[in-house]
Design a protein around this motif. Structure first.
Motif, PDB file in Angstrom:
ATOM      1  N   PRO A 165       4.923   7.649  -3.602  1.00 54.94           N
ATOM      2  CA  PRO A 165       4.524   6.612  -4.571  1.00 54.94           C
ATOM      3  C   PRO A 165       3.690   7.146  -5.727  1.00 54.94           C
ATOM      4  N   PHE A 166       2.937   8.216  -5.488  1.00 54.54           N
ATOM      5  CA  PHE A 166       2.176   8.820  -6.593  1.00 54.54           C
ATOM      6  C   PHE A 166       3.135   9.423  -7.628  1.00 54.54           C
ATOM      7  N   ILE A 167       4.116  10.166  -7.144  1.00 51.75           N
ATOM      8  CA  ILE A 167       5.093  10.797  -8.047  1.00 51.75           C
ATOM      9  C   ILE A 167       5.925   9.708  -8.752  1.00 51.75           C
ATOM     10  N   GLN A 168       6.221   8.645  -8.006  1.00 50.29           N
ATOM     11  CA  GLN A 168       6.926   7.491  -8.571  1.00 50.29           C
ATOM     12  C   GLN A 168       6.108   6.869  -9.724  1.00 50.29           C
ATOM     13  N   SER A 169       4.789   6.748  -9.515  1.00 51.01           N
ATOM     14  CA  SER A 169       3.954   6.090 -10.524  1.00 51.01           C
ATOM     15  C   SER A 169       3.906   6.920 -11.803  1.00 51.01           C
ATOM     16  N   ASP A 328      -5.367  11.520  -0.289  1.00 48.68           N
ATOM     17  CA  ASP A 328      -4.954  11.749  -1.676  1.00 48.68           C
ATOM     18  C   ASP A 328      -6.106  12.239  -2.553  1.00 48.68           C
ATOM     19  N   ALA A 329      -7.193  12.725  -1.932  1.00 49.20           N
ATOM     20  CA  ALA A 329      -8.338  13.203  -2.726  1.00 49.20           C
ATOM     21  C   ALA A 329      -7.943  14.251  -3.781  1.00 49.20           C
ATOM     22  N   PRO A 330      -6.936  15.125  -3.507  1.00 50.66           N
ATOM     23  CA  PRO A 330      -6.588  16.130  -4.531  1.00 50.66           C
ATOM     24  C   PRO A 330      -6.120  15.540  -5.862  1.00 50.66           C
ATOM     25  N   VAL A 331      -5.623  14.299  -5.883  1.00 48.75           N
ATOM     26  CA  VAL A 331      -5.219  13.735  -7.179  1.00 48.75           C
ATOM     27  C   VAL A 331      -6.367  12.967  -7.834  1.00 48.75           C
ATOM     28  N   LEU A 332      -7.504  12.849  -7.153  1.00 47.72           N
ATOM     29  CA  LEU A 332      -8.665  12.164  -7.725  1.00 47.72           C
ATOM     30  C   LEU A 332      -9.711  13.153  -8.238  1.00 47.72           C
ATOM     31  N   LYS A 333      -9.963  14.182  -7.435  1.00 46.78           N
ATOM     32  CA  LYS A 333     -11.082  15.095  -7.721  1.00 46.78           C
ATOM     33  C   LYS A 333     -10.998  15.779  -9.089  1.00 46.78           C
TER      34      LYS A 333
END
Ligand code: 1HN
Length: 350
Positions: A165-169, A328-333
């Motif tokens: 869903p992240f890649i989709q977004s 999913d911390a790696p896409v936030l940090k």
């Protein structure tokens, strides 16, 4: 309606005709003081997942042109139209039967496999054949070719964890079938586990410089050793699967953890802006999420949505509890969006 309001409404309409919108139209609810997610805390029972896989076993064909994967997704009731486990991640369960081949492909989504039961199946990632054993973690970095095949005698089950869903977004999904029915196994791939702090200098185009296979037989003794020391207040005893070449997260978009709670152990409550998908690999316990207890046993999975207070307890007086998780911390940090708060008030009330 007052004259002023009527004028604003007219203005809004005139702007809308030109595909323009005033920021005064944004409702106050769209500006929450703290992060707010549609993802709901939820727990999926192992018996339901397993029964589903057994029922799909005879009905779903794993082969090219058919289903290609016999995989069940965990659907979060808060974002049910997406049919994803959270707004950023997917937890799915895959079953492969002896003799089957889940045909090769690649995609811009990253995937992890966490092996649950069976033996004799392997994943081929960019030519590296990795034989699956219970508790192993095997990575399929984005855009790597991968197929699964089964040379054993009993059905094999694992978790597929993906950033779909992240890649989709970001609207950057690409998916490509491998040009042949099977992927060759290469002899010139290097298992990083054999090299430790060194790696071979090679002319081969070799994406396997990063480790792809974390074996339970290596991980478990280290986890047990860790559990003899001081516990982490919120996590008990936890280890992140790192990329030792960079020191960074398991994959660029996903971080995987393995976590042990000793008999009777309870953690303190905290919350963070990352979302976590958990799977009870062994033992049983309770995780309280924003005041609601979720009781888990071996094989169950649950989600802790972002900014929800949570604490864990191992309810057994005799047995360790082990949780595998993906966050999913790696896409936030990297963007300064990771925040953490704690300790909160205990909600366990046991
Ligand atoms: C996928 O490619 C696999 O390769 C498993 O085994 C699950 C779920 C969504 C999208 C792609 C696999 C998947 C998937």
């Amino acid at each position: 309606m007052s004259a002023a309001n009527a004028n604003i409404k007219e203005l809004d309409q005139r702007l809308a005709e030109k595909w323009i919108s005033g920021i005064w139209r944004i409702p106050a609810g769209a500006r929450p003081a703290a992060p707010k997610t549609k993802v709901l805390p939820h727990l999926w029972k192992w018996a339901d997942v397993y029964e589903g896989l057994v029922q799909a076993r005879d009905q779903i064909n794993v082969e090219r042109g058919a289903a290609e994967r016999r995989t069940l997704r965990l659907v979060n009731p808060g974002v049910k139209d997406m049919e994803m486990t959270s707004h950023t991640m997917l937890f799915a369960f895959q079953m492969i039967q002896p003799g089957e081949v889940a045909p090769p492909h690649r995609h811009t989504m990253s995937a992890i496999r966490f092996i649950l039961r069976g033996s004799g199946a392997y994943t081929n990632v960019d030519g590296a054949k990795m034989v699956m054993e219970d508790g192993d973690l095997i990575l399929t970095p984005q855009w790597s070719w991968h197929e699964h095949a089964h040379e054993g005698a009993e059905p094999m089950i694992w978790i597929d964890g993906l950033d779909v869903p992240f890649i989709q977004s970001l609207q950057v999904i690409s998916f490509e079938p491998y040009p042949e029915n099977r992927m060759p196994v290469r002899s010139d791939t290097h298992d990083p586990a054999n090299y430790g702090m060194t790696r071979p200098v090679t002319t081969a185009e070799n994406k396997l410089a990063a480790p792809l296979h974390y074996r339970w037989r290596d991980i478990y003794p280290v986890l047990k050793h860790l559990a003899e020391g001081e516990p982490h207040p919120y996590e008990g005893y936890a280890m992140e699967y790192v990329n030792p070449l960079t020191g960074g997260s398991t994959l660029p978009t996903l971080s995987c953890w393995i976590q042990l709670l000793r008999p009777g152990q309870r953690t303190q409550s905290h919350r963070h802006t990352s979302t976590v998908l958990y799977h009870a690999f062994s033992g049983n316990g309770t995780t309280v999420i924003d005041g609601k207890p979720f009781h888990w046993e071996k094989g169950d999975s649950f989600v802790v949505p972002l900014w929800h207070w949570h604490e864990h307890a191992n309810l057994s007086a005799a047995e360790d509890a082990i949780l595998f998780s993906m966050n999913d911390a790696p896409v936030l940090k990297p963007f300064g969006l990771y925040r953490e708060e704690g300790p909160g008030k205990s909600q366990l009330g046991l």
